[in-house]
Design an enzyme around this catalytic site. Structure first.
Site, PDB file in Angstrom:
ATOM      1  N   SER A 206      -1.687 101.209  73.879  1.00 55.28           N
ATOM      2  CA  SER A 206      -2.791 101.284  72.916  1.00 55.28           C
ATOM      3  C   SER A 206      -4.034 100.672  73.534  1.00 55.28           C
ATOM      4  O   SER A 206      -3.942  99.770  74.372  1.00 55.28           O
ATOM      5  CB  SER A 206      -2.444 100.518  71.639  1.00 55.28           C
ATOM      6  OG  SER A 206      -3.567 100.406  70.778  1.00 55.28           O
TER       7      SER A 206
ATOM      8  N   TYR B 100       1.003  93.342  67.287  1.00 52.81           N
ATOM      9  CA  TYR B 100       0.849  94.657  67.911  1.00 52.81           C
ATOM     10  C   TYR B 100       0.065  94.531  69.210  1.00 52.81           C
ATOM     11  O   TYR B 100       0.470  95.068  70.253  1.00 52.81           O
ATOM     12  CB  TYR B 100       0.127  95.581  66.938  1.00 52.81           C
ATOM     13  CG  TYR B 100      -0.118  96.977  67.455  1.00 52.81           C
ATOM     14  CD1 TYR B 100       0.867  97.948  67.364  1.00 52.81           C
ATOM     15  CD2 TYR B 100      -1.351  97.336  67.994  1.00 52.81           C
ATOM     16  CE1 TYR B 100       0.639  99.248  67.812  1.00 52.81           C
ATOM     17  CE2 TYR B 100      -1.591  98.623  68.454  1.00 52.81           C
ATOM     18  CZ  TYR B 100      -0.592  99.577  68.350  1.00 52.81           C
ATOM     19  OH  TYR B 100      -0.826 100.850  68.807  1.00 52.81           O
TER      20      TYR B 100
ATOM     21  N   LYS C 127       1.843  95.348  72.841  1.00 52.70           N
ATOM     22  CA  LYS C 127       1.340  96.509  73.582  1.00 52.70           C
ATOM     23  C   LYS C 127       0.766  96.093  74.932  1.00 52.70           C
ATOM     24  O   LYS C 127       0.879  96.821  75.922  1.00 52.70           O
ATOM     25  CB  LYS C 127       0.291  97.252  72.761  1.00 52.70           C
ATOM     26  CG  LYS C 127       0.872  98.040  71.593  1.00 52.70           C
ATOM     27  CD  LYS C 127       1.766  99.179  72.060  1.00 52.70           C
ATOM     28  CE  LYS C 127       2.158 100.106  70.934  1.00 52.70           C
ATOM     29  NZ  LYS C 127       2.943 101.272  71.375  1.00 52.70           N
TER      30      LYS C 127
END
Length: 263
Positions: free
Chosen positions: A144, A157, A161
């Site tokens: 991401s 997150y 990532k």
């Protein structure tokens, strides 16, 4: 353009919806046999059947939870049983988060670590030897833009990532001697069902104009001022799987409509 992919076998996690499904369809359109993995039994089998019929390839749906050791072992066993291994691995399974560092419990950190990082570790460890036996392969990680340009509301997150991006780089140096290329893709705003679901929830008590909400998000974050379709992102993944990208090793690519603010 012949991408030289016909007859290859690809494994795509999170493959029954959104980005993963678009990648599976893009590879199938090039003549690749696909194994799509997801937790939902009915949907993963239905989508596999649809892909097989639409593109004339062999498509298998495997219901498993790749965030667990048992789930990855089941997937690896099915790939070996069905195809004798794979040539392409797309580590795509993942989901967003919403928390603060100070309030998030250990269990939530561990769950996202298992889904975003350990699933990729276990599947690479399991499939790389079969790729070597088949003469080489490709492993791609869907991380991401938040791995490098984090959003404030999803620290877990962002961190996991970023770890996936570093794992991709590290793995690439270990496997290139076996003719296995490893790369990472950092997407920006992609119009997945999750984005639409979130937009509908946030606008439910404010008139329900979820499309206008997404338009505002795009104008705020992306100079291109729109979301990409999953198919636009999938096109890039398919290219990276092909012989046309043969010198691409250990790189991270941003497919973000100009969202990244650094060089």
């Amino acid at each position: 353009m012949d991408l030289g992919l016909k007859g290859k076998v690809a494994v795509i996690t999170g493959g029954s919806v959104g980005i993963g499904l678009a990648i599976a369809e893009g590879l199938a359109a090039e003549g690749v046999d696909v194994v799509i993995a997801a937790r939902g039994v009915e949907r993963v089998r239905k989508e596999a059947g649809r892909i097989a019929k639409a593109f004339g390839v062999r498509a298998e749906g495997v219901a498993c939870d790749v965030a667990t050791r048992e789930g990855t072992e089941d997937l690896l066993a099915d790939v070996e049983r069905l195809f004798g291994g794979a040539d392409i691995l797309i580590n795509n399974a993942g989901t967003g988060s919403n928390e603060t560092v100070l309030a998030a419990p250990d269990e939530k950190w561990q769950a996202y670590w298992d889904l975003h990082v350990m699933a990729a570790v276990r599947l690479a460890r399991g499939l790389a030897p079969t790729m070597k036996r088949r003469g080489g392969g490709v492993i791609l990680h869907n991380a991401s833009i938040c791995a490098a340009q984090p959003l404030w509301y999803e620290p877990i997150y962002n961190v996991t990532k970023a770890a996936l991006m570093m794992f991709s780089k590290t793995l690439s140096t270990e496997l290139i001697g076996d003719n296995i290329r490893v790369d990472c893709v950092n997407p920006g705003l992609i119009l997945t069902p999750d984005w639409i679901k979130t937009a509908k929830q946030l606008t439910a008590n404010k008139g329900g104009d979820w499309q206008a909400y997404l338009d505002r998000v795009a104008r705020e974050h992306a100079p291109i001022k729109r979301f990409a379709t999953p198919q636009e992102l999938a096109n890039f993944f398919v290219f990276l799987c092909s012989e046309r990208a043969s010198y691409s090793v250990g790189s991270t690519y941003y497919v973000d409509g100009g969202m990244l603010k650094s060089v």
